[in-house]
Design a protein around this motif. Structure first.
Motif, mmCIF file in Angstrom:
data_model
loop_
_atom_site.group_PDB
_atom_site.id
_atom_site.type_symbol
_atom_site.label_atom_id
_atom_site.label_comp_id
_atom_site.label_asym_id
_atom_site.label_seq_id
_atom_site.Cartn_x
_atom_site.Cartn_y
_atom_site.Cartn_z
ATOM 1 N N GLY A 108 0.905 -1.194 -0.072
ATOM 2 C CA GLY A 108 0.100 -0.045 -0.078
ATOM 3 C C GLY A 108 0.848 1.551 0.130
ATOM 4 O O GLY A 108 0.391 2.363 -0.110
ATOM 5 N N ILE A 109 2.130 1.247 -0.007
ATOM 6 C CA ILE A 109 3.034 2.478 0.153
ATOM 7 C C ILE A 109 2.759 3.102 -1.096
ATOM 8 O O ILE A 109 2.720 4.407 -1.235
ATOM 9 C CB ILE A 109 4.355 1.994 0.357
ATOM 10 N N ASN A 110 2.915 2.388 -2.146
ATOM 11 C CA ASN A 110 2.974 2.980 -3.625
ATOM 12 C C ASN A 110 1.822 2.057 -4.532
ATOM 13 O O ASN A 110 1.863 2.196 -5.860
ATOM 14 C CB ASN A 110 4.218 2.924 -4.070
ATOM 15 N N SER A 111 0.890 1.287 -3.949
ATOM 16 C CA SER A 111 0.001 0.739 -4.892
ATOM 17 C C SER A 111 -1.220 0.392 -4.008
ATOM 18 O O SER A 111 -1.288 1.050 -2.807
ATOM 19 C CB SER A 111 0.777 -0.528 -5.305
ATOM 20 N N ASP A 112 -2.032 -0.592 -4.365
ATOM 21 C CA ASP A 112 -3.135 -0.818 -3.674
ATOM 22 C C ASP A 112 -2.894 -2.090 -2.565
ATOM 23 O O ASP A 112 -2.352 -2.848 -3.162
ATOM 24 C CB ASP A 112 -4.275 -1.193 -4.562
ATOM 25 N N ALA A 113 -3.316 -2.110 -1.613
ATOM 26 C CA ALA A 113 -3.050 -3.062 -0.608
ATOM 27 C C ALA A 113 -3.792 -4.500 -0.950
ATOM 28 O O ALA A 113 -4.695 -4.403 -1.878
ATOM 29 C CB ALA A 113 -3.616 -2.591 0.705
ATOM 30 N N VAL A 114 -3.119 -5.563 -0.416
ATOM 31 C CA VAL A 114 -3.880 -6.674 -0.555
ATOM 32 C C VAL A 114 -5.055 -7.062 -0.097
ATOM 33 O O VAL A 114 -5.438 -6.326 1.045
ATOM 34 C CB VAL A 114 -3.053 -7.757 0.097
ATOM 35 N N THR A 115 -6.032 -7.781 -0.583
ATOM 36 C CA THR A 115 -7.568 -7.621 -0.246
ATOM 37 C C THR A 115 -7.557 -8.837 1.083
ATOM 38 O O THR A 115 -8.224 -9.724 0.550
ATOM 39 C CB THR A 115 -8.491 -8.197 -1.430
ATOM 40 N N ILE A 116 -7.023 -8.350 2.060
ATOM 41 C CA ILE A 116 -6.906 -9.379 3.056
ATOM 42 C C ILE A 116 -8.142 -9.751 3.727
ATOM 43 O O ILE A 116 -8.443 -10.863 4.055
ATOM 44 C CB ILE A 116 -5.968 -8.479 4.376
ATOM 45 N N GLU A 117 -8.915 -8.771 3.950
ATOM 46 C CA GLU A 117 -10.219 -9.246 4.780
ATOM 47 C C GLU A 117 -10.968 -10.040 3.849
ATOM 48 O O GLU A 117 -11.559 -10.917 4.072
ATOM 49 C CB GLU A 117 -10.939 -7.889 4.833
ATOM 50 N N THR A 118 -11.153 -9.900 2.458
ATOM 51 C CA THR A 118 -11.734 -10.753 1.694
ATOM 52 C C THR A 118 -11.377 -12.146 1.562
ATOM 53 O O THR A 118 -12.034 -13.197 1.497
ATOM 54 C CB THR A 118 -11.912 -10.158 0.311
ATOM 55 N N ILE A 119 -10.096 -12.234 1.571
ATOM 56 C CA ILE A 119 -9.273 -13.430 1.583
ATOM 57 C C ILE A 119 -9.666 -14.333 2.816
ATOM 58 O O ILE A 119 -10.001 -15.423 2.886
ATOM 59 C CB ILE A 119 -7.817 -13.452 1.381
ATOM 60 N N GLU A 120 -9.495 -13.501 4.122
ATOM 61 C CA GLU A 120 -9.996 -14.092 5.480
ATOM 62 C C GLU A 120 -11.236 -14.759 5.365
ATOM 63 O O GLU A 120 -11.485 -15.735 5.736
ATOM 64 C CB GLU A 120 -9.571 -12.994 6.423
ATOM 65 N N LYS A 121 -12.313 -13.817 4.769
ATOM 66 C CA LYS A 121 -13.662 -14.437 4.656
ATOM 67 C C LYS A 121 -13.809 -15.756 4.092
ATOM 68 O O LYS A 121 -14.629 -16.498 4.143
ATOM 69 C CB LYS A 121 -14.687 -13.166 4.170
ATOM 70 N N SER A 122 -13.098 -15.725 2.871
ATOM 71 C CA SER A 122 -13.272 -16.746 1.788
ATOM 72 C C SER A 122 -12.660 -18.131 2.498
ATOM 73 O O SER A 122 -13.190 -19.198 2.403
ATOM 74 C CB SER A 122 -12.324 -16.546 0.394
ATOM 75 N N ILE A 123 -11.492 -18.051 3.361
ATOM 76 C CA ILE A 123 -11.002 -18.881 3.723
ATOM 77 C C ILE A 123 -12.100 -19.553 4.876
ATOM 78 O O ILE A 123 -12.284 -20.876 4.950
ATOM 79 C CB ILE A 123 -9.622 -18.619 4.529
ATOM 80 N N ILE A 124 -12.402 -18.967 5.835
ATOM 81 C CA ILE A 124 -13.557 -19.558 6.937
ATOM 82 C C ILE A 124 -14.715 -20.043 6.231
ATOM 83 O O ILE A 124 -15.252 -20.861 6.676
ATOM 84 C CB ILE A 124 -13.605 -18.371 7.922
ATOM 85 N N GLU A 125 -15.027 -19.667 5.092
ATOM 86 C CA GLU A 125 -16.579 -19.963 4.161
ATOM 87 C C GLU A 125 -15.915 -21.351 3.916
ATOM 88 O O GLU A 125 -17.137 -22.103 3.917
ATOM 89 C CB GLU A 125 -17.047 -19.001 3.431
ATOM 90 N N MET A 126 -15.050 -21.308 3.213
ATOM 91 C CA MET A 126 -14.588 -22.600 2.580
ATOM 92 C C MET A 126 -14.355 -23.913 3.563
ATOM 93 O O MET A 126 -14.874 -24.933 3.339
ATOM 94 C CB MET A 126 -13.482 -22.564 1.756
ATOM 95 N N ALA A 127 -13.888 -23.129 4.773
ATOM 96 C CA ALA A 127 -13.783 -24.221 5.984
ATOM 97 C C ALA A 127 -15.271 -24.765 6.388
ATOM 98 O O ALA A 127 -15.135 -26.032 6.831
ATOM 99 C CB ALA A 127 -13.106 -23.623 6.861
ATOM 100 N N PHE A 128 -16.373 -24.056 6.584
ATOM 101 C CA PHE A 128 -17.442 -24.206 7.009
ATOM 102 C C PHE A 128 -17.946 -25.285 5.933
ATOM 103 O O PHE A 128 -18.750 -26.177 6.277
ATOM 104 C CB PHE A 128 -18.257 -23.151 7.189
ATOM 105 N N GLU A 129 -17.976 -24.838 4.673
ATOM 106 C CA GLU A 129 -18.378 -25.896 3.539
ATOM 107 C C GLU A 129 -17.949 -27.439 3.726
ATOM 108 O O GLU A 129 -18.472 -28.249 3.397
ATOM 109 C CB GLU A 129 -17.978 -24.926 2.126
ATOM 110 N N ASN A 130 -16.530 -27.207 3.853
ATOM 111 C CA ASN A 130 -15.989 -28.539 3.909
ATOM 112 C C ASN A 130 -16.054 -29.101 5.382
ATOM 113 O O ASN A 130 -15.157 -30.102 5.589
ATOM 114 C CB ASN A 130 -14.230 -28.456 3.592
ATOM 115 N N GLN A 131 -16.758 -28.412 6.287
ATOM 116 C CA GLN A 131 -16.730 -29.195 7.604
ATOM 117 C C GLN A 131 -15.442 -29.180 8.215
ATOM 118 O O GLN A 131 -15.339 -30.321 9.205
ATOM 119 C CB GLN A 131 -17.419 -30.573 7.478
#
Length: 486
Positions: A108-131
């Motif tokens: 984010g110093i000279n560009s756009d930051a990584v979409t950390i929050e969205t990646i976090e959400k995708s990980i946990i939702e996939m975890a729930f889907e896969n039990q």
């Protein structure tokens, strides 16, 4: 790290959302599900930055580069294991956290930051889907009994951590349902309550007991609660709202924001529940924070004719300035999804008095514009601008100007707990001035973010566990000297 040239090859992209026209017709979540291709390309942008300042930006200390690398390589189970090692409830933070980690992203110093929050959400939702997400039943019971007052994010995190350590846990909630701020303070379109219920069910399966409609100090004697448990933790939040004591405050049509948001959530579950009628009304939201934004989104969904939001402070810049450098949290202009749905925003405005056409019902507010000047000591002072008085017509006004401190009546006043200069609970390593009594979250540190509350819940649980372990050690020493000590 992710792909070696990922931050060059891929641009930051937001997840698509339903159109404004569609989403204002309902209270469901409207952010579309992320595809694996999208998530893996976004995680590929996480660069080999050397020192990952995102760790420091995250109050939980999430191991962000590690789970990004796992996602990029398609190892979602590994990403989930890394994520939950520091965060009890990624499904909450992945939806409602303002992502201070992204503000500290080196990219984010000279560009756009990584979409950390969205990646976090995708990980946990996939975890729930896969039990992969299972109840955290402890391997061994400690025999220690603990109680937690309040079932918001701090209370739930504390309960989760104490149960993992083998302690018996009972959570007391004064409302009719578990969740605290997560349940009644955040609208369904940002956090569907099925997401909260899903987590509560897992905690119950782990052996955590929940008691609702239990107002400590009113329904239950707090002194008896302490006597009956080996440790008690107050996670009651900062629940006393800041008021606006100006002329006309007693007029009908002026409400605290949290009362409104609570009503909206209850009405969605019970169509007979009380609800402030916003349909066809001119709504005024006083306060420019997240709670004010939630009032905007809720009002528009309830059919408001117009919505105006007032902010006392000056309009912030759209980008960082020399006074607001990376990796600090930037005080920049933010436009929420609710703002996108329609609201007139005004800055540097002070409410002078509420007006009425019939001396009973609110009909408008008298305001004055101000400017903020910095004195020689660096302190900002507010100065009213001459001849800037305006009248803003409104039928309903919501006060979303923050909270002062925890409710002192009842549970706190009966125990004689020491308070700090802001009337928050004073602690030493989360231990209050009362034996066996601990405190964490907004009740201890003042109004803050959900992610801070979860971090507080984790830390107080560690302190309680140390306290209970020391108690065991002391008992063992007594019995070593005298087996008949009882």
């Amino acid at each position: 790290m992710g792909q070696i040239d990922g931050f060059i090859k891929y641009d930051r992209k937001a997840v698509p959302k339903q159109s404004v026209e569609d989403r204002v017709t309902h209270f469901d979540e409207f952010v579309e599900k992320e595809s694996k291709e999208y998530i893996e390309s976004q995680s590929a942008r996480c660069m080999d930055c050397g020192v990952p300042f995102c760790h420091n930006g995250c109050p939980l200390g999430n191991r962000i580069p590690e789970f990004n690398d796992a996602v990029y390589n398609g190892s979602y189970k590994q990403a989930y294991d890394i994520l939950i090692s520091t965060n009890n409830f990624p499904e909450f933070t992945g939806r409602i956290c303002p992502a201070p980690c992204e503000a500290s992203c080196v990219l984010g110093i000279n560009s756009d930051a990584v979409t950390i929050e969205t990646i976090e959400k995708s990980i946990i939702e996939m975890a729930f889907e896969n039990q992969w997400v299972q109840a955290k039943v402890p391997d061994k019971e400690s025999g220690k009994k603990t109680a937690i007052i309040g079932s918001g994010p701090a209370g739930l995190a504390c309960a989760d951590e104490l149960r993992i350590r083998g302690h018996q846990v009972t959570v007391y909630e004064k409302s009719d349902q578990i969740g605290g701020l997560l349940r009644y303070g955040i609208p369904n379109f940002k956090l569907n309550k099925s997401v909260v219920d899903r987590r509560i069910q897992l905690m119950e399966q782990a052996g955590i007991d929940f008691v609702t409609n239990a107002n400590i100090g009113v329904d239950i004697n707090p002194k008896e609660l302490i006597e009956e448990n080996d440790a008690v933790v107050i996670c009651a939040g900062s629940s006393v709202p800041r008021d606006l004591n100006v002329e006309g405050r007693d007029l009908q049509g002026i409400y605290f924001a949290m009362d409104f948001l609570t009503q909206v959530t209850k009405r969605l579950e019970d169509e007979t529940a009380e609800l402030i009628d916003c349909k066809g009304k001119n709504i005024l939201v006083i306060g420019g924070g997240d709670t004010g934004s939630d009032c905007i989104g809720s009002s528009n969904r309830l059919g408001a004719r117009s919505v105006v939001q007032l902010e006392l402070l000056s309009k912030p810049p759209t980008h960082r300035t020399d006074n607001d450098l990376w990796p600090l949290w930037p005080m920049i202009l933010r436009t929420s999804s609710s703002h996108e749905e329609g609201a007139q925003r005004e800055w540097s405005i002070v409410t002078k008095r509420f007006l009425s056409d019939d001396r009973v019902h609110l009909s408008g507010v008298e305001t004055v514009r101000v400017e903020w000047n910095k004195d020689k000591d660096g302190k900002y002072n507010m100065i009213e601008i001459p001849n800037s008085i305006e009248i803003i017509p409104c039928d309903i006004a919501f006060l979303a100007i923050g909270f002062l401190h925890p409710l002192l009546e009842g549970q706190l006043s009966q125990l004689g707990i020491s308070l700090d200069h802001r009337s928050n609970i004073k602690t030493t390593n989360y231990h209050t001035s009362v034996h066996k009594l601990f405190a964490a979250g907004d009740a201890r540190m003042g109004q803050s973010l959900v992610v801070h509350a979860i971090a507080e819940g984790r830390k107080v649980a560690e302190s309680v566990d140390d306290f209970l372990s020391e108690s065991n050690t002391q008992i063992e020493k007594v019995f070593a000297k005298n087996p008949y000590a009882i």
